[in-house]
Design an enzyme around this catalytic site. Structure first.
Site, PDB file in Angstrom:
ATOM      1  N   ARG A 186     -15.921   3.082   3.680  1.00 34.37           N
ATOM      2  CA  ARG A 186     -16.692   4.212   4.169  1.00 34.37           C
ATOM      3  C   ARG A 186     -15.779   5.403   4.385  1.00 34.37           C
ATOM      4  O   ARG A 186     -16.106   6.529   4.026  1.00 34.37           O
ATOM      5  CB  ARG A 186     -17.404   3.852   5.475  1.00 34.37           C
ATOM      6  CG  ARG A 186     -18.382   4.930   5.931  1.00 34.37           C
ATOM      7  CD  ARG A 186     -18.729   4.808   7.385  1.00 34.37           C
ATOM      8  NE  ARG A 186     -17.607   5.171   8.242  1.00 34.37           N
ATOM      9  CZ  ARG A 186     -17.674   5.209   9.568  1.00 34.37           C
ATOM     10  NH1 ARG A 186     -18.793   4.875  10.184  1.00 34.37           N
ATOM     11  NH2 ARG A 186     -16.615   5.554  10.281  1.00 34.37           N
TER      12      ARG A 186
ATOM     13  N   TRP B  68      -6.911   6.999  -0.567  1.00 36.31           N
ATOM     14  CA  TRP B  68      -7.763   8.103  -0.994  1.00 36.31           C
ATOM     15  C   TRP B  68      -7.981   9.025   0.192  1.00 36.31           C
ATOM     16  O   TRP B  68      -8.449   8.581   1.245  1.00 36.31           O
ATOM     17  CB  TRP B  68      -9.099   7.552  -1.491  1.00 36.31           C
ATOM     18  CG  TRP B  68     -10.028   8.552  -2.095  1.00 36.31           C
ATOM     19  CD1 TRP B  68     -10.978   9.285  -1.453  1.00 36.31           C
ATOM     20  CD2 TRP B  68     -10.111   8.910  -3.475  1.00 36.31           C
ATOM     21  NE1 TRP B  68     -11.645  10.088  -2.341  1.00 36.31           N
ATOM     22  CE2 TRP B  68     -11.132   9.875  -3.597  1.00 36.31           C
ATOM     23  CE3 TRP B  68      -9.423   8.512  -4.619  1.00 36.31           C
ATOM     24  CZ2 TRP B  68     -11.487  10.445  -4.814  1.00 36.31           C
ATOM     25  CZ3 TRP B  68      -9.776   9.077  -5.824  1.00 36.31           C
ATOM     26  CH2 TRP B  68     -10.786  10.031  -5.927  1.00 36.31           C
TER      27      TRP B  68
ATOM     28  N   LYS C   6       2.945  14.587   0.248  1.00 37.09           N
ATOM     29  CA  LYS C   6       2.476  15.966   0.353  1.00 37.09           C
ATOM     30  C   LYS C   6       3.261  16.931  -0.529  1.00 37.09           C
ATOM     31  O   LYS C   6       2.810  18.052  -0.760  1.00 37.09           O
ATOM     32  CB  LYS C   6       2.549  16.427   1.811  1.00 37.09           C
ATOM     33  CG  LYS C   6       1.604  15.667   2.735  1.00 37.09           C
ATOM     34  CD  LYS C   6       1.707  16.175   4.168  1.00 37.09           C
ATOM     35  CE  LYS C   6       0.752  15.420   5.094  1.00 37.09           C
ATOM     36  NZ  LYS C   6       0.855  15.893   6.488  1.00 37.09           N
TER      37      LYS C   6
ATOM     38  N   TYR D 120     -22.790   4.259   3.571  1.00 38.15           N
ATOM     39  CA  TYR D 120     -21.949   3.144   3.983  1.00 38.15           C
ATOM     40  C   TYR D 120     -21.141   2.613   2.787  1.00 38.15           C
ATOM     41  O   TYR D 120     -21.512   2.825   1.628  1.00 38.15           O
ATOM     42  CB  TYR D 120     -22.794   2.000   4.552  1.00 38.15           C
ATOM     43  CG  TYR D 120     -23.600   2.366   5.770  1.00 38.15           C
ATOM     44  CD1 TYR D 120     -22.969   2.714   6.964  1.00 38.15           C
ATOM     45  CD2 TYR D 120     -24.996   2.368   5.730  1.00 38.15           C
ATOM     46  CE1 TYR D 120     -23.708   3.052   8.091  1.00 38.15           C
ATOM     47  CE2 TYR D 120     -25.739   2.701   6.841  1.00 38.15           C
ATOM     48  CZ  TYR D 120     -25.091   3.055   8.020  1.00 38.15           C
ATOM     49  OH  TYR D 120     -25.823   3.393   9.114  1.00 38.15           O
TER      50      TYR D 120
ATOM     51  N   TYR E 160     -12.468  -5.962   9.834  1.00 36.79           N
ATOM     52  CA  TYR E 160     -11.977  -5.391  11.099  1.00 36.79           C
ATOM     53  C   TYR E 160     -11.912  -6.466  12.180  1.00 36.79           C
ATOM     54  O   TYR E 160     -12.832  -6.604  13.000  1.00 36.79           O
ATOM     55  CB  TYR E 160     -12.890  -4.245  11.536  1.00 36.79           C
ATOM     56  CG  TYR E 160     -12.980  -3.128  10.524  1.00 36.79           C
ATOM     57  CD1 TYR E 160     -11.990  -2.145  10.461  1.00 36.79           C
ATOM     58  CD2 TYR E 160     -14.036  -3.056   9.609  1.00 36.79           C
ATOM     59  CE1 TYR E 160     -12.051  -1.121   9.528  1.00 36.79           C
ATOM     60  CE2 TYR E 160     -14.102  -2.044   8.666  1.00 36.79           C
ATOM     61  CZ  TYR E 160     -13.110  -1.081   8.628  1.00 36.79           C
ATOM     62  OH  TYR E 160     -13.180  -0.075   7.689  1.00 36.79           O
TER      63      TYR E 160
ATOM     64  N   GLU F  47       0.846  -1.201   0.000  1.00 35.77           N
ATOM     65  CA  GLU F  47       0.000   0.000   0.000  1.00 35.77           C
ATOM     66  C   GLU F  47       0.879   1.248   0.000  1.00 35.77           C
ATOM     67  O   GLU F  47       1.881   1.320   0.701  1.00 35.77           O
ATOM     68  CB  GLU F  47      -0.904   0.035   1.230  1.00 35.77           C
ATOM     69  CG  GLU F  47      -1.783   1.286   1.273  1.00 35.77           C
ATOM     70  CD  GLU F  47      -2.702   1.325   2.481  1.00 35.77           C
ATOM     71  OE1 GLU F  47      -3.708   0.587   2.456  1.00 35.77           O
ATOM     72  OE2 GLU F  47      -2.412   2.077   3.431  1.00 35.77           O
TER      73      GLU F  47
END
Length: 628
Positions: free
Chosen positions: A111, A53, A26, A130, A153, A21
């Site tokens: 979400r 995102w 910045k 959702y 989760y 990932e």
């Protein structure tokens, strides 16, 4: 390719898949550094990468750009995160359209966290409440084009700790179209394995990809674990606390702890690992090495073709490219990105799909003037220039203006020849040795499906002084197997090729397939490469102050020397291409520059005599003076 299909392949083969990932940096320099790192991490062989995102699409443009870069330029199967937070339907539509155009076929539907200035999550008007709603919408709009990942989760999330409720939500997301699950980070492997078993008992059978956070430093380890409310095993604290102020020791011990956790996951039948890299490579690579999932020597993953494939929307079937961009993959992709079709099976007429302009992003010389001077120094003689090329061949330098990557093991059979040429002032840009039927599984030369054999013609491309071009061309003409193209910055093209069509310099023979010819030499593309090659040299010169010896030296080479490529069409020959240069050497490598092209009225005259398609020299001169 869909991630769920790749994970199914890993399960069938019994070899664990792993993925990375990344998140949008910045700063502009941070983005460039990450792109370079993604390029390097490609060779570790990840199954896919994903790009996060920002809330409300705060960095949506950069996420989409990163997805395009990873998918199209680097050639990594990419999954784009997409969240509901502050996302109106129009924003979601725009993001999905950008992903589609980039060739991305995987979305992780989330979400999302609430915006930083909001304590409690809520949907905006016209948005999605959702992740389930987002999954349904993507499925309705795009059918099966996107593989849709959803979040799991094992230890609960910020606003919900009830595992019964979370499991029900997860089942709904999968039933609505979710095809794989990526979990939050964790360190409690017993809890995770019990959670996996419960998912299966609840009828959730899609692949589960556990989120793994490597340990960089002790402080970061605690901060991230506490931020995600992860349970840390006491044994981990006991192992890391005594060395918490020694970052290197923390990484070493942490590597072992995380790797052991991963082994237990794999032994439980979960053959996928998703690493939260934090845009860094070292700690992730250390864990993968500990698990023997990557080579400690950094051997690249097996290649489908001799060059890195793009996974852009229209490029997945592309299988032919000119050899000239062998060391500048990103530039080739940028200059051909507007083509409607890409060569598949054969190289067509490259005059129709024109090569892009040189001012496009990613084509010019990388790095600041200061960085490039630090890398290549301040050459003041041709010997200084030659020494730079020698150091590159010896791997003391990792780049040249014409090569974005270091010399690979492929060059080992011709390394001595390359060193010898450069020490004589013959500046080699690109090369490949002849290969006569190496197995497609060969760790150095191999590519393509197993059970095949690959072949190469010897190829050499170099910058050569105009004082030597006549003699070299005469020697080539005396051979029966050599073809060449030579051109200077002004466009004086010389060749003994009787056709503008392609000459395959790499090919492969595989069971049940036609012969594949993925690398070629061809006239029009060489002229497009010529513009880029001389532009790169000019960019290098311009790193130095105007009027400086270094700038004048490099400009002289760019303005006067020839770029020549030579193919030995006898692929059995191993040394013939180097024998052409016996006794050739640039004179006075340490002395002042000489302008080898005579000037008439302030202009370089055009060559006039031709023979058998070649621009020939008269009385030993490179050019005849042409008077008005």
């Amino acid at each position: 390719m869909h991630i769920s299909e790749k994970l199914a392949e890993a399960h069938s083969s019994g070899k664990p898949a792993f993925s990375f990932e990344f998140f949008p940096p910045k700063t502009t320099q941070g983005v460039q550094n990450l792109y370079d790192r993604m390029d390097r991490m490609h060779d570790l062989g990840p199954t896919f990468v994903d790009v996060t995102w920002g809330a409300g699409g705060s960095q949506s443009h950069l996420t989409c750009e990163m997805v395009h870069f990873a998918q199209t330029v680097v050639g990594l199967e990419t999954c784009m995160h997409l969240t509901c937070t502050d996302m109106a339907k129009e924003k979601v539509d725009g993001a999905l359209s950008e992903a589609y155009k980039a060739g991305c076929t995987n979305i992780l539907a989330l979400r999302g966290d609430p915006p930083r200035d909001t304590e409690k999550w809520s949907a905006i008007e016209g948005g999605f409440l959702y992740a389930l709603d987002l999954v349904k919408y993507i499925k309705e709009q795009y059918g099966d084009h996107f593989d849709i990942g959803v979040a799991g989760y094992p230890e609960g999330c910020d606003d919900q700790k009830d595992q019964d409720i979370l499991m029900s939500h997860l089942k709904q997301k999968v039933d609505a179209g979710g095809t794989f699950i990526v979990t939050q980070m964790f360190y409690d492997v017993d809890n995770f394995l019990a959670w996996v078993d419960r998912c299966r008992a609840e009828g959730i059978h899609v692949p589960i990809v556990p989120g793994i956070m490597p340990i960089q430093t002790y402080a970061a380890f605690l901060r991230r674990a506490n931020g995600m409310q992860c349970k840390i095993p006491q044994a981990w604290i006991d192992a890391l606390e005594p060395i918490k102020n020694d970052d290197a020791a923390v990484r070493e011990v942490g590597k072992g702890l995380v790797a052991e956790m991963c082994r237990r996951i794999i032994d439980h039948g979960v053959l996928a690992l998703h690493f939260y890299t934090m845009n860094l490579a070292q700690s992730t690579k250390m864990v993968l090495e500990e698990l023997d999932l990557v080579s400690r020597e950094g051997t690249p993953t097996k290649k489908a073709l001799p060059w890195r494939q793009s996974l852009g929307l229209s490029r997945r079937e592309e299988d032919v490219r000119p050899v000239f961009w062998k060391n500048r993959h990103k530039s080739y992709v940028a200059r051909t990105q507007d083509w409607d079709e890409f060569p598949n099976g054969r190289w067509g007429d490259s005059r129709s799909p024109a090569f892009g302009e040189l001012d496009a992003y990613g084509i010019g010389l990388k790095g600041t003037n200061e960085q490039n001077i630090k890398t290549w120094g301040k050459p003041e003689s041709l010997r200084d220039i030659a020494d730079i090329f020698v150091r590159f061949i010896q791997n003391d330098l990792k780049t040249l203006p014409w090569s974005e990557a270091p010399v690979t093991d492929e060059a080992q059979p011709i390394k001595d020849g390359l060193l010898d040429l450069n020490r004589r002032g013959l500046l080699t840009i690109t090369s490949q040795p002849s290969v006569n039927g190496a197995k497609s599984t060969d760790p150095v030369h191999g590519w393509g499906p197993s059970g095949g054999y690959v072949y190469q013609k010897a190829y050499l491309e170099l910058l050569i002084s105009p004082a030597l071009i006549t003699e070299l061309i005469d020697r080539i003409d005396q051979t029966e197997t050599m073809t060449f193209y030579a051109v200077d910055k002004a466009g004086d093209l010389r060749t003994n090729s009787t056709t503008e069509g392609p000459n395959a310099v790499t090919w492969g023979v595989f069971p049940g397939k036609e012969i594949v010819q993925p690398t070629i030499v061809e006239t029009i593309s060489f002229l497009a490469w010529k513009d880029e090659a001389f532009r790169l040299g000019t960019d290098w010169a311009n790193c130095h102050p105007s009027g400086s010896p270094s700038r004048q030296l490099i400009e002289h080479i760019m303005n006067n020397w020839y770029l020549i490529n030579i193919v030995d069409n006898d692929f059995h020959s191993t040394r013939g291409i180097f024998d052409l240069f016996d006794g050739l050497q640039v004179k006075n490598l340490d002395g002042p520059l000489e302008n080898s092209k005579p000037m008439v009225d302030g202009h370089t005259p055009k060559p006039i005599a031709q023979l058998n398609g070649n621009h020939k020299m008269t009385n030993g001169k490179v050019f005849e003076e042409v008077l008005n």
